[in-house]
Design a protein around this motif. Structure first.
Motif, short mmCIF file in Angstrom:
data_model
loop_
_atom_site.label_atom_id
_atom_site.label_comp_id
_atom_site.label_asym_id
_atom_site.label_seq_id
_atom_site.Cartn_x
_atom_site.Cartn_y
_atom_site.Cartn_z
N HIS A 21 -7.12 10.27 -2.23
CA HIS A 21 -6.58 8.95 -1.93
C HIS A 21 -5.34 8.73 -2.78
CE1 HIS A 21 -10.57 8.43 -0.22
NE2 HIS A 21 -10.07 7.44 0.47
N GLY A 22 -4.22 9.26 -2.35
CA GLY A 22 -2.99 9.14 -3.10
C GLY A 22 -2.34 7.78 -2.98
N ILE A 23 -2.67 7.04 -1.94
CA ILE A 23 -2.06 5.73 -1.74
C ILE A 23 -2.88 4.69 -2.51
CG2 ILE A 23 -1.54 3.92 -0.05
CD1 ILE A 23 -1.31 6.15 2.04
N PRO A 24 -2.25 3.95 -3.43
CA PRO A 24 -2.98 2.89 -4.10
C PRO A 24 -3.49 1.87 -3.08
CG PRO A 24 -0.93 3.35 -5.26
CD PRO A 24 -0.88 4.10 -3.95
N MET A 35 -12.73 -2.70 4.97
CA MET A 35 -11.38 -2.44 5.44
C MET A 35 -10.52 -2.12 4.23
SD MET A 35 -9.13 -4.84 7.88
CE MET A 35 -7.80 -4.12 8.80
N SER A 36 -9.71 -1.08 4.33
CA SER A 36 -8.82 -0.70 3.23
C SER A 36 -7.42 -1.26 3.48
CB SER A 36 -8.72 0.82 3.12
OG SER A 36 -9.98 1.37 2.82
N PHE A 37 -6.80 -1.72 2.37
CA PHE A 37 -5.44 -2.22 2.41
C PHE A 37 -4.64 -1.54 1.32
CE2 PHE A 37 -7.94 -5.72 4.07
CZ PHE A 37 -7.15 -6.29 5.04
N ASP A 38 -3.37 -1.21 1.61
CA ASP A 38 -2.52 -0.76 0.51
C ASP A 38 -2.20 -1.99 -0.33
OD1 ASP A 38 -0.26 -2.12 1.56
OD2 ASP A 38 0.65 -0.30 2.35
N ALA A 58 -3.60 -12.01 2.15
CA ALA A 58 -2.88 -13.01 1.37
C ALA A 58 -3.18 -12.86 -0.13
CB ALA A 58 -3.24 -14.41 1.84
N TRP A 59 -4.45 -12.63 -0.47
CA TRP A 59 -4.80 -12.47 -1.88
C TRP A 59 -4.17 -11.21 -2.46
CZ3 TRP A 59 -6.97 -9.27 -5.41
CH2 TRP A 59 -7.29 -9.84 -6.65
N ILE A 60 -4.21 -10.13 -1.71
CA ILE A 60 -3.62 -8.87 -2.18
C ILE A 60 -2.13 -9.04 -2.42
CG2 ILE A 60 -3.10 -6.49 -1.52
CD1 ILE A 60 -5.87 -6.64 0.05
N LYS A 61 -1.43 -9.66 -1.47
CA LYS A 61 0.02 -9.86 -1.61
C LYS A 61 0.34 -10.71 -2.84
CE LYS A 61 1.55 -9.31 3.15
NZ LYS A 61 2.23 -9.97 4.27
N PHE A 66 -0.76 -7.08 -10.42
CA PHE A 66 -2.03 -6.95 -11.13
C PHE A 66 -2.83 -5.76 -10.60
CE2 PHE A 66 -6.60 -7.91 -10.85
CZ PHE A 66 -6.93 -7.93 -12.20
N LEU A 67 -2.92 -5.67 -9.28
CA LEU A 67 -3.69 -4.58 -8.67
C LEU A 67 -3.07 -3.22 -8.95
CD1 LEU A 67 -4.56 -6.31 -5.29
CD2 LEU A 67 -6.16 -5.78 -7.14
N MET A 68 -1.75 -3.13 -8.96
CA MET A 68 -1.10 -1.86 -9.26
C MET A 68 -1.40 -1.43 -10.69
SD MET A 68 0.51 0.74 -8.20
CE MET A 68 1.30 0.34 -6.67
#
Length: 78
Positions: A21-24, A35-38, A58-61, A66-68
């Motif tokens: 899983h190379g994509i964060p 469901m997976s989201f980048d 919306a939360w991810i954006k 922080f997530l990165m």
């Protein structure tokens, strides 16, 4: 696996030790589906309720930086 958001049955979590899983990305889990989201909020795979998908996106954006940082902490040595 850490959960970074949880509200009304929707969880957003980041899983460790996923090989290849190379994509964060994160996983949004609701009603037994995932469901997976980048980390920019784009859907990768899976399916959940449309309203919960919008909420997760919306939360991810809003929390991309922080997530990165968390992704780097968790996957730097995997």
């Amino acid at each position: 696996m850490p959960t970074y958001y949880s509200k009304d049955g929707l969880r957003i979590e980041m899983r460790t030790k996923e090989h290849g899983h190379g994509i964060p990305h994160v996983h949004a889990v609701y009603a037994g589906k995932s469901m997976s989201f980048d980390l920019s909020g784009e859907a990768l795979i899976g399916d959940i309720d449309r309203r919960k998908k919008d909420e997760a996106r919306a939360w991810i954006k809003a929390h991309t930086a922080f997530l990165m940082a968390k992704w780097k902490e968790m996957h730097e040595n995997v």
